[in-house]
Design an enzyme around this catalytic site. Structure first.
Site, PDB file in Angstrom:
ATOM      1  CD  GLU A  91      -4.404   2.892 -12.738  1.00  0.00           C
ATOM      2  OE1 GLU A  91      -4.988   3.939 -12.474  1.00  0.00           O
ATOM      3  OE2 GLU A  91      -3.984   2.106 -11.880  1.00  0.00           O
ATOM      4  CG  HIS A 102     -12.503  -2.464  -7.815  1.00  0.00           C
ATOM      5  ND1 HIS A 102     -12.303  -3.760  -8.234  1.00  0.00           N
ATOM      6  CD2 HIS A 102     -11.423  -1.764  -8.221  1.00  0.00           C
ATOM      7  CE1 HIS A 102     -11.135  -3.824  -8.848  1.00  0.00           C
ATOM      8  NE2 HIS A 102     -10.583  -2.633  -8.855  1.00  0.00           N
ATOM      9  NE  ARG A 116     -11.961   0.562 -11.529  1.00  0.00           N
ATOM     10  CZ  ARG A 116     -11.211   1.265 -10.699  1.00  0.00           C
ATOM     11  NH1 ARG A 116     -11.745   2.176  -9.929  1.00  0.00           N
ATOM     12  NH2 ARG A 116      -9.929   1.051 -10.626  1.00  0.00           N
ATOM     13  NE  ARG A 170     -11.823   6.758  -8.359  1.00  0.00           N
ATOM     14  CZ  ARG A 170     -10.830   5.948  -7.955  1.00  0.00           C
ATOM     15  NH1 ARG A 170      -9.718   6.464  -7.473  1.00  0.00           N
ATOM     16  NH2 ARG A 170     -10.941   4.649  -8.026  1.00  0.00           N
TER      17      ARG A 170
HETATM   18  C1  LIG Z   1      -8.189  -0.454  -1.968  1.00  0.00           C
HETATM   19  C2  LIG Z   1      -8.122   0.920  -2.570  1.00  0.00           C
HETATM   20  C3  LIG Z   1      -7.289   1.171  -3.665  1.00  0.00           C
HETATM   21  C4  LIG Z   1      -7.215   2.467  -4.203  1.00  0.00           C
HETATM   22  N1  LIG Z   1      -6.339   2.714  -5.227  1.00  0.00           N
HETATM   23  C5  LIG Z   1      -6.185   3.996  -5.668  1.00  0.00           C
HETATM   24  C6  LIG Z   1      -5.174   4.319  -6.627  1.00  0.00           C
HETATM   25  O1  LIG Z   1      -4.414   3.480  -7.061  1.00  0.00           O
HETATM   26  N2  LIG Z   1      -5.081   5.622  -7.034  1.00  0.00           N
HETATM   27  C7  LIG Z   1      -5.911   6.606  -6.566  1.00  0.00           C
HETATM   28  O2  LIG Z   1      -5.769   7.771  -6.976  1.00  0.00           O
HETATM   29  N3  LIG Z   1      -6.858   6.319  -5.651  1.00  0.00           N
HETATM   30  C8  LIG Z   1      -6.998   5.055  -5.189  1.00  0.00           C
HETATM   31  N4  LIG Z   1      -7.959   4.779  -4.255  1.00  0.00           N
HETATM   32  C9  LIG Z   1      -8.718   5.901  -3.687  1.00  0.00           C
HETATM   33  C10 LIG Z   1      -7.798   6.689  -2.754  1.00  0.00           C
HETATM   34  O3  LIG Z   1      -6.951   5.790  -2.074  1.00  0.00           O
HETATM   35  C11 LIG Z   1      -8.585   7.504  -1.736  1.00  0.00           C
HETATM   36  O4  LIG Z   1      -9.555   8.276  -2.395  1.00  0.00           O
HETATM   37  C12 LIG Z   1      -7.658   8.439  -0.967  1.00  0.00           C
HETATM   38  O5  LIG Z   1      -6.579   7.710  -0.416  1.00  0.00           O
HETATM   39  C13 LIG Z   1      -8.411   9.151   0.140  1.00  0.00           C
HETATM   40  O6  LIG Z   1      -7.479   9.848   0.915  1.00  0.00           O
HETATM   41  P1  LIG Z   1      -7.984  10.771   2.089  1.00  0.00           P
HETATM   42  O7  LIG Z   1      -6.781  11.447   2.647  1.00  0.00           O
HETATM   43  O8  LIG Z   1      -9.100  11.613   1.611  1.00  0.00           O
HETATM   44  O9  LIG Z   1      -8.606   9.755   3.160  1.00  0.00           O
HETATM   45  P2  LIG Z   1      -8.035   8.417   3.832  1.00  0.00           P
HETATM   46  O10 LIG Z   1      -6.719   8.030   3.302  1.00  0.00           O
HETATM   47  O11 LIG Z   1      -9.130   7.423   3.787  1.00  0.00           O
HETATM   48  O12 LIG Z   1      -7.807   8.870   5.344  1.00  0.00           O
HETATM   49  C14 LIG Z   1      -8.909   9.184   6.178  1.00  0.00           C
HETATM   50  C15 LIG Z   1      -8.390   9.551   7.548  1.00  0.00           C
HETATM   51  O13 LIG Z   1      -9.440  10.135   8.302  1.00  0.00           O
HETATM   52  C16 LIG Z   1      -9.448   9.573   9.611  1.00  0.00           C
HETATM   53  N5  LIG Z   1     -10.812   9.739  10.140  1.00  0.00           N
HETATM   54  C17 LIG Z   1     -11.976   9.359   9.581  1.00  0.00           C
HETATM   55  N6  LIG Z   1     -13.012   9.766  10.341  1.00  0.00           N
HETATM   56  C18 LIG Z   1     -12.469  10.404  11.412  1.00  0.00           C
HETATM   57  C19 LIG Z   1     -13.013  11.037  12.560  1.00  0.00           C
HETATM   58  N7  LIG Z   1     -14.354  11.130  12.781  1.00  0.00           N
HETATM   59  N8  LIG Z   1     -12.158  11.567  13.480  1.00  0.00           N
HETATM   60  C20 LIG Z   1     -10.808  11.490  13.309  1.00  0.00           C
HETATM   61  N9  LIG Z   1     -10.242  10.920  12.209  1.00  0.00           N
HETATM   62  C21 LIG Z   1     -11.070  10.382  11.282  1.00  0.00           C
HETATM   63  C22 LIG Z   1      -8.994   8.154   9.419  1.00  0.00           C
HETATM   64  O14 LIG Z   1      -8.559   7.615  10.636  1.00  0.00           O
HETATM   65  C23 LIG Z   1      -7.878   8.379   8.390  1.00  0.00           C
HETATM   66  O15 LIG Z   1      -6.719   8.796   9.049  1.00  0.00           O
HETATM   67  C24 LIG Z   1      -8.040   3.499  -3.689  1.00  0.00           C
HETATM   68  C25 LIG Z   1      -8.885   3.239  -2.616  1.00  0.00           C
HETATM   69  C26 LIG Z   1      -8.926   1.971  -2.061  1.00  0.00           C
HETATM   70  C27 LIG Z   1      -9.832   1.731  -0.887  1.00  0.00           C
END
Ligand SMILES: Cc1cc2nc3c(=O)[nH]c(=O)nc-3n(C[C@H](O)[C@H](O)[C@H](O)COP(=O)(O)OP(=O)(O)OC[C@H]3O[C@@H](n4cnc5c(N)ncnc54)[C@H](O)[C@@H]3O)c2cc1C
Length: 543
Positions: free
Chosen positions: A118, A240, A286, A382
């Site tokens: 990538e 993006h 990007r 990033r």
């Molecule tokens: C469309 C898309 C494609 C992507 N592709 C990639 C990729 O290919 N590779 C890569 O490395 N990264 C990618 N990213 C970035 C990556 O997916 C995210 O940075 C990562 O998944 C974040 O994970 P996380 O566990 O921090 O949060 P998330 O997976 O966003 O989970 C957040 C959690 O917190 C909970 N939550 C939020 N607020 C509260 C609250 N107040 N009380 C209780 N629960 C709460 C939500 O319900 C959820 O369960 C992508 C992002 C997107 C949007």
């Protein structure tokens, strides 16, 4: 009286939260909270994969160097090395738990994992599960947490705030638990735990257009800030370049691989335009492509541009981009015959709650991991697929720290229940919906891809007004999910604006017409905001 007592509260159920929960649950009682259904979050939608050094000619040094280059002088080299070095063992941990990464059948009959390449990576080092890596990780971890006897899952529960020592009359300012709203009945519950993990993901919903799901409202950052933690580098938002533009399509990303396969970006009259901005045209990085689209949209007053891959055959498109082909068909767009309407969209927040390499924040017992935390890995930009890697490595690292401490945590104390004696039911929900729309619109127009001092000042005035309206509303009415999210979004917006205003240069993802170059007269520095300094800044501005 509390409604639940645990060793660890994990707020957020994405890759960061679920991996941490599983790692501590054999020794500790854990509660996991998710705002909606357990799997709903950015992790579920990640398409590309996770970066990790597995290729034969690849090295840790090379991954570190690529990450430092992308970060435009602001990565913390020690953290970059730490995260990259721990990549392999964390991927192995996922493989051992059954995540079905795509394999490559080799000529000698052995089977290795397929690695893609990538933007920014000098080697093939992105391990993936077809074009739905995040779904594979999230659903595998979901099954495991659902079966674990030491993990209680609380879906449709939104964290309001953490409870710290000062709230219960302790001299020691440490984390004691959290207030959580049960969205299904409107009750605010009190949960005790000496160690609380914020893993609430990013804050894309602060912008009108975003690739992020609805839950990404920056709650963990706002909660940590209100508890007294510092935040860093909030001005660095990755946009993006291509999200599907359609009134009924929410947050659907059109992968960069379409441009990689010869897809062209066109203005509404069919003219290509990227060559005027960068000789690499469709293959430019990007941020450059996003900026060029933004420029043309503002110049022409148009609502979107078009991405055209229709010169490829239908069978090629169906084979290479099945998800995108099918999704666009649902909206009546046949991408083998017509161009796809696209807009840039807020995608990833490089800043967050300041933590060390163990996920520890400024408050004892409070951790922030995943997109919520700021470790110094990403710097000013990033590199693709480093974010899921950070979720996994920091989930593991924080879990070791939590287990190291949990036996000597203070004994449970009775916590004050949520006080609703001075609030009533809201009689003007329109305040919430109106302010929500207004915030996201002005953040898009004034604090988006291309910034100026004047636009940022305009945004600063508006956000102050919104903040005072929302805080008055919050003080008078019973809380709801929408109100909590709006309160958090307004705060996060203010932190983004303040950080952007204080950076007098363009660097990485922060681009301003007033200072179009990096400041070469001083060493690159991070933007660190602390609740104390901003409180005094606000007072000074008022007087
Ligand atoms: C469309 C898309 C494609 C992507 N592709 C990639 C990729 O290919 N590779 C890569 O490395 N990264 C990618 N990213 C970035 C990556 O997916 C995210 O940075 C990562 O998944 C974040 O994970 P996380 O566990 O921090 O949060 P998330 O997976 O966003 O989970 C957040 C959690 O917190 C909970 N939550 C939020 N607020 C509260 C609250 N107040 N009380 C209780 N629960 C709460 C939500 O319900 C959820 O369960 C992508 C992002 C997107 C949007």
């Amino acid at each position: 009286m509390q409604d639940g007592q645990y060793d660890v509260l994990v707020i957020g159920a994405g890759a960061a939260g679920l991996s941490l929960a599983l790692r501590v649950a054999d020794q500790a009682r854990v509660a996991v909270f998710a705002k909606g259904p357990l799997t709903e979050g950015a992790t579920l939608y990640a398409q590309g994969g996770v970066s990790v050094v597995l290729g034969k000619n690849d090295t840790i040094e090379s991954h570190v160097e690529d990450t430092l280059n992308a970060g435009a002088g602001l990565c913390d080299p020690d953290i970059v090395k730490f995260v990259v070095e721990h990549g392999r063992e964390n991927i192995q941990w996922l493989i051992d738990r059954g995540v079905p990464f795509t394999r490559l059948d080799t000529a000698d009959g052995t089977s290795d994992f397929h690695l893609t390449r990538e933007g920014g990576h000098s080697h093939r080092r992105v391990i993936h599960s077809a074009d739905a890596t995040g779904r594979a990780i999230e659903t595998t971890l979901e099954q495991l947490v659902r079966q674990h006897p030491n993990i209680d899952l609380h879906e449709f529960h939104i964290a309001v705030d953490v409870i710290t020592g000062s709230k219960v009359g302790l001299a020691e300012e440490r984390c004691m638990g959290a207030y959580i709203l049960d969205r299904r009945n409107g009750r605010v519950l009190t949960f005790y735990a000496p160690q609380v993990v914020l893993a609430t993901g990013g804050a894309g919903k602060v912008y009108l257009y975003t690739s992020n799901p609805d839950v990404s409202t920056g709650d963990g950052i706002a909660i940590a800030w209100r508890a007294g933690c510092r935040v860093a580098n909030m001005e660095f938002i990755q946009f993006h370049p291509t999200c599907l533009y359609h009134p009924h399509a929410k947050s659907f990303l059109i992968t960069e691989a379409i441009r990689g396969e010869g897809g062209r970006l066109l203005l509404p009259d069919g003219q290509p335009f990227l060559e005027q901005f960068d000789q690499r045209a469709e293959l430019a990085p990007r941020d450059i492509v996003a900026r060029a689209i933004d420029h043309e949209m503002k110049r022409l007053g148009i609502e979107c541009v078009f991405l055209d891959i229709s010169h490829k055959t239908e069978s090629f498109i169906k084979q290479h981009f099945p998800t995108i082909y099918n999704r666009c068909q649902e909206f009546g767009i046949d991408i083998s015959r017509q161009a796809i309407p696209v807009v840039p969209a807020a995608h990833y927040l490089c800043g967050g709650v300041v933590t060390d390499r163990y996920g520890r924040t400024d408050i004892e017992g409070l951790y922030a991991i995943g997109e919520t935390g700021w470790t110094g890995l990403h710097g000013a930009n990033r590199m693709a697929s480093n974010s899921l890697l950070e979720c996994l490595v920091m989930g593991a690292s924080a879990s070791h720290e939590i287990l190291r401490h949990f036996r000597d945590c203070p004994a449970p104390l009775p916590l004050p229940p949520w006080d609703e004696s001075r609030v009533t039911d809201s009689d003007e929900e329109v305040v919430v919906s109106h302010n929500w729309d207004e915030l996201r619109r002005f953040m898009w127009d004034y604090v988006g891809i291309v910034r100026t001092n004047k636009r940022l000042q305009r945004a600063a005035h508006r956000v102050e007004l919104l903040r005072s309206e929302i805080s008055e509303y919050y003080g008078n009415f019973r809380i709801s999910n929408d109100l909590l999210e709006l309160r958090n979004l307004v705060l996060v917006a203010e932190l983004i604006i303040r950080s952007a205003l204080s950076r007098h240069e363009s660097r990485g993802l922060h681009y301003t017409l007033d200072y179009p170059e990096p400041d070469r007269n001083k060493a690159p520095c991070n933007t660190i905001l602390s609740p104390d300094s901003v409180a005094s800044f606000q007072k000074a501005a008022v007087s």
